[in-house]
Design a protein around this motif. Structure first.
Motif, PDB file in Angstrom:
ATOM      1  N   PRO A  81       0.839  -1.204   0.000  1.00 33.38           N
ATOM      2  CA  PRO A  81       0.000   0.000   0.000  1.00 33.38           C
ATOM      3  C   PRO A  81       0.871   1.251   0.000  1.00 33.38           C
ATOM      4  O   PRO A  81       1.924   1.271   0.631  1.00 33.38           O
ATOM      5  N   LEU A  82       0.426   2.270  -0.698  1.00 34.00           N
ATOM      6  CA  LEU A  82       1.193   3.510  -0.837  1.00 34.00           C
ATOM      7  C   LEU A  82       0.569   4.633  -0.014  1.00 34.00           C
ATOM      8  O   LEU A  82      -0.607   4.568   0.355  1.00 34.00           O
ATOM      9  N   ALA A  83       1.354   5.656   0.218  1.00 33.71           N
ATOM     10  CA  ALA A  83       0.843   6.870   0.858  1.00 33.71           C
ATOM     11  C   ALA A  83      -0.116   7.551  -0.114  1.00 33.71           C
ATOM     12  O   ALA A  83       0.109   7.551  -1.326  1.00 33.71           O
ATOM     13  N   THR A  84      -1.193   8.091   0.418  1.00 37.38           N
ATOM     14  CA  THR A  84      -2.191   8.752  -0.429  1.00 37.38           C
ATOM     15  C   THR A  84      -2.636  10.053   0.225  1.00 37.38           C
ATOM     16  O   THR A  84      -2.278  10.359   1.363  1.00 37.38           O
ATOM     17  N   GLN A  85      -3.423  10.792  -0.525  1.00 39.16           N
ATOM     18  CA  GLN A  85      -4.013  12.017   0.001  1.00 39.16           C
ATOM     19  C   GLN A  85      -5.496  12.003  -0.337  1.00 39.16           C
ATOM     20  O   GLN A  85      -5.890  11.601  -1.423  1.00 39.16           O
ATOM     21  N   SER A  86      -6.291  12.422   0.616  1.00 40.00           N
ATOM     22  CA  SER A  86      -7.733  12.455   0.424  1.00 40.00           C
ATOM     23  C   SER A  86      -8.230  13.859   0.739  1.00 40.00           C
ATOM     24  O   SER A  86      -7.816  14.456   1.724  1.00 40.00           O
ATOM     25  N   ARG A  87      -9.118  14.353  -0.090  1.00 38.47           N
ATOM     26  CA  ARG A  87      -9.727  15.664   0.155  1.00 38.47           C
ATOM     27  C   ARG A  87     -11.166  15.417   0.573  1.00 38.47           C
ATOM     28  O   ARG A  87     -11.895  14.733  -0.137  1.00 38.47           O
ATOM     29  N   VAL A  88     -11.537  15.971   1.722  1.00 40.01           N
ATOM     30  CA  VAL A  88     -12.834  15.656   2.305  1.00 40.01           C
ATOM     31  C   VAL A  88     -13.692  16.911   2.397  1.00 40.01           C
ATOM     32  O   VAL A  88     -13.266  17.930   2.937  1.00 40.01           O
ATOM     33  N   ASP A  89     -14.905  16.806   1.869  1.00 34.42           N
ATOM     34  CA  ASP A  89     -15.931  17.840   2.027  1.00 34.42           C
ATOM     35  C   ASP A  89     -16.869  17.334   3.113  1.00 34.42           C
ATOM     36  O   ASP A  89     -17.810  16.591   2.838  1.00 34.42           O
ATOM     37  N   ALA A 104       1.879   5.637   4.196  1.00 34.86           N
ATOM     38  CA  ALA A 104       1.757   4.262   3.702  1.00 34.86           C
ATOM     39  C   ALA A 104       1.443   3.335   4.876  1.00 34.86           C
ATOM     40  O   ALA A 104       2.173   3.324   5.861  1.00 34.86           O
ATOM     41  N   PRO A 105       0.343   2.581   4.801  1.00 33.94           N
ATOM     42  CA  PRO A 105       0.023   1.658   5.898  1.00 33.94           C
ATOM     43  C   PRO A 105       1.137   0.641   6.099  1.00 33.94           C
ATOM     44  O   PRO A 105       1.735   0.163   5.142  1.00 33.94           O
ATOM     45  N   THR A 106       1.415   0.336   7.352  1.00 37.83           N
ATOM     46  CA  THR A 106       2.471  -0.629   7.663  1.00 37.83           C
ATOM     47  C   THR A 106       1.889  -1.795   8.456  1.00 37.83           C
ATOM     48  O   THR A 106       1.051  -1.609   9.332  1.00 37.83           O
ATOM     49  N   CYS A 107       2.362  -2.973   8.122  1.00 39.98           N
ATOM     50  CA  CYS A 107       1.963  -4.183   8.831  1.00 39.98           C
ATOM     51  C   CYS A 107       2.767  -4.229  10.131  1.00 39.98           C
ATOM     52  O   CYS A 107       3.990  -4.287  10.106  1.00 39.98           O
ATOM     53  N   VAL A 108       2.081  -4.175  11.273  1.00 41.21           N
ATOM     54  CA  VAL A 108       2.787  -4.119  12.547  1.00 41.21           C
ATOM     55  C   VAL A 108       2.744  -5.432  13.314  1.00 41.21           C
ATOM     56  O   VAL A 108       3.565  -5.649  14.197  1.00 41.21           O
ATOM     57  N   ARG A 109       1.807  -6.302  12.981  1.00 42.77           N
ATOM     58  CA  ARG A 109       1.712  -7.570  13.693  1.00 42.77           C
ATOM     59  C   ARG A 109       0.973  -8.572  12.821  1.00 42.77           C
ATOM     60  O   ARG A 109       0.041  -8.217  12.100  1.00 42.77           O
ATOM     61  N   ALA A 110       1.388  -9.826  12.899  1.00 44.95           N
ATOM     62  CA  ALA A 110       0.710 -10.892  12.150  1.00 44.95           C
ATOM     63  C   ALA A 110       0.752 -12.172  12.966  1.00 44.95           C
ATOM     64  O   ALA A 110       1.764 -12.488  13.591  1.00 44.95           O
ATOM     65  N   THR A 111      -0.365 -12.887  12.960  1.00 43.34           N
ATOM     66  CA  THR A 111      -0.431 -14.201  13.598  1.00 43.34           C
ATOM     67  C   THR A 111      -1.070 -15.173  12.628  1.00 43.34           C
ATOM     68  O   THR A 111      -1.983 -14.810  11.882  1.00 43.34           O
ATOM     69  N   LYS A 112      -0.581 -16.384  12.623  1.00 39.97           N
ATOM     70  CA  LYS A 112      -1.114 -17.406  11.739  1.00 39.97           C
ATOM     71  C   LYS A 112      -2.499 -17.806  12.233  1.00 39.97           C
ATOM     72  O   LYS A 112      -2.689 -18.086  13.405  1.00 39.97           O
ATOM     73  N   SER A 113      -3.471 -17.840  11.321  1.00 43.26           N
ATOM     74  CA  SER A 113      -4.831 -18.152  11.745  1.00 43.26           C
ATOM     75  C   SER A 113      -5.308 -19.508  11.276  1.00 43.26           C
ATOM     76  O   SER A 113      -6.308 -19.997  11.764  1.00 43.26           O
ATOM     77  N   ILE A 151      -2.334   2.740  10.337  1.00 38.64           N
ATOM     78  CA  ILE A 151      -2.600   3.790   9.354  1.00 38.64           C
ATOM     79  C   ILE A 151      -2.522   5.123  10.077  1.00 38.64           C
ATOM     80  O   ILE A 151      -3.317   5.401  10.979  1.00 38.64           O
ATOM     81  N   SER A 152      -1.547   5.943   9.706  1.00 33.97           N
ATOM     82  CA  SER A 152      -1.345   7.260  10.319  1.00 33.97           C
ATOM     83  C   SER A 152      -1.779   8.335   9.338  1.00 33.97           C
ATOM     84  O   SER A 152      -1.463   8.261   8.149  1.00 33.97           O
ATOM     85  N   THR A 153      -2.489   9.325   9.860  1.00 32.61           N
ATOM     86  CA  THR A 153      -2.960  10.418   9.015  1.00 32.61           C
ATOM     87  C   THR A 153      -2.584  11.766   9.622  1.00 32.61           C
ATOM     88  O   THR A 153      -2.351  11.879  10.823  1.00 32.61           O
ATOM     89  N   SER A 154      -2.553  12.750   8.763  1.00 31.49           N
ATOM     90  CA  SER A 154      -2.359  14.128   9.169  1.00 31.49           C
ATOM     91  C   SER A 154      -3.454  14.940   8.474  1.00 31.49           C
ATOM     92  O   SER A 154      -3.496  15.002   7.250  1.00 31.49           O
ATOM     93  N   VAL A 155      -4.345  15.529   9.252  1.00 26.53           N
ATOM     94  CA  VAL A 155      -5.503  16.232   8.714  1.00 26.53           C
ATOM     95  C   VAL A 155      -5.264  17.730   8.810  1.00 26.53           C
ATOM     96  O   VAL A 155      -4.983  18.255   9.886  1.00 26.53           O
ATOM     97  N   THR A 156      -5.384  18.429   7.682  1.00 22.46           N
ATOM     98  CA  THR A 156      -5.197  19.878   7.646  1.00 22.46           C
ATOM     99  C   THR A 156      -6.531  20.544   7.348  1.00 22.46           C
ATOM    100  O   THR A 156      -7.189  20.217   6.353  1.00 22.46           O
ATOM    101  N   ASP A 157      -6.934  21.465   8.209  1.00 23.34           N
ATOM    102  CA  ASP A 157      -8.158  22.239   8.021  1.00 23.34           C
ATOM    103  C   ASP A 157      -7.894  23.293   6.953  1.00 23.34           C
ATOM    104  O   ASP A 157      -6.969  24.096   7.085  1.00 23.34           O
ATOM    105  N   ALA A 158      -8.692  23.281   5.892  1.00 14.83           N
ATOM    106  CA  ALA A 158      -8.476  24.214   4.782  1.00 14.83           C
ATOM    107  C   ALA A 158      -8.714  25.659   5.205  1.00 14.83           C
ATOM    108  O   ALA A 158      -8.055  26.571   4.704  1.00 14.83           O
ATOM    109  N   ALA A 159      -9.618  25.891   6.132  1.00 15.01           N
ATOM    110  CA  ALA A 159      -9.946  27.259   6.535  1.00 15.01           C
ATOM    111  C   ALA A 159      -8.897  27.855   7.468  1.00 15.01           C
ATOM    112  O   ALA A 159      -8.445  28.982   7.273  1.00 15.01           O
ATOM    113  N   SER A 160      -8.497  27.101   8.488  1.00 15.62           N
ATOM    114  CA  SER A 160      -7.594  27.669   9.495  1.00 15.62           C
ATOM    115  C   SER A 160      -6.150  27.206   9.357  1.00 15.62           C
ATOM    116  O   SER A 160      -5.256  27.814   9.926  1.00 15.62           O
TER     117      SER A 160
END
Length: 184
Positions: A81-89, A104-113, A151-160
């Motif tokens: 998975p790649l880093a992306t940008q989303s614009r939200v109304d 980019a989402p990172t796999c942090v833990r896995a267990t065999k199921s 999944i880590s995000t950084s949200v920027t307010d367009a107004a402020s």
């Protein structure tokens, strides 16, 4: 002989007491106005933060739903998975309210199921592969891995221009090939 009446002496004192009371009332009203204005700003900031978190959650849901989409031939995706940008109304008025940068989402833990060794295997959802499921094909399930993705995000307010960070964990079930390509 002129006599000084008590009324004359009290007239000046009443004026001074009245002025002091007027100043005290003015200070109380000013303090109340300042306090209510501060509370209004605080509530506005909380509303903006909640909207930013909602925008981040919307973007995270988009990423989580497309995290490991199968290829055009139906085979499991092996692409990281790649880093992306989303614009939200957020209020659906036609203008972009928040820009969400998703790392980019990172796999942090896995267990065999599942285990193809037969016997007491556990398939998706904890379904057992013992005698009660004979003929169901569960014993032939390929190895699968329960994975947790950060999944880590950084949200920027367009107004402020204020920035809010949001992190969330997402669970995904991977095949052995996906696990080896994405989580090892």
């Amino acid at each position: 002989m002129p006599s000084t009446s008590p009324k004359r002496r009290q007239g000046g004192a009443a004026l001074i007491v009245g002025l002091i009371m007027l100043v005290l009332i003015t200070l109380a009203v000013t303090a109340g106005f300042t306090l209510s204005n501060t509370n209004l700003k605080s509530v506005g900031n909380m509303q903006n933060r909640n909207e930013a978190v909602a925008a981040a959650n919307r973007a995270i849901e988009e990423v989580a739903s497309s995290l490991l989409l199968p290829g055009v031939d139906g085979s499991p995706s092996l692409a990281r998975p790649l880093a992306t940008q989303s614009r939200v109304d957020i209020n659906n008025d036609g203008t972009i309210d928040y820009t969400v940068d998703i790392a980019a989402p990172t796999c942090v833990r896995a267990t065999k199921s599942t285990d193809t060794g037969g016997g007491g295997t556990a398939g998706p959802g904890g379904i057992g592969g013992n005698s009660s499921t004979s003929g169901s094909g569960l014993n032939a399930l390929p190895d699968q891995y329960n994975t947790v993705w950060d999944i880590s995000t950084s949200v920027t307010d367009a107004a402020s221009g204020t920035v809010t960070a949001v992190r969330q964990g997402v669970r995904a079930l991977l095949t052995k090939e996906q696990f080896e390509a994405l989580c090892s």
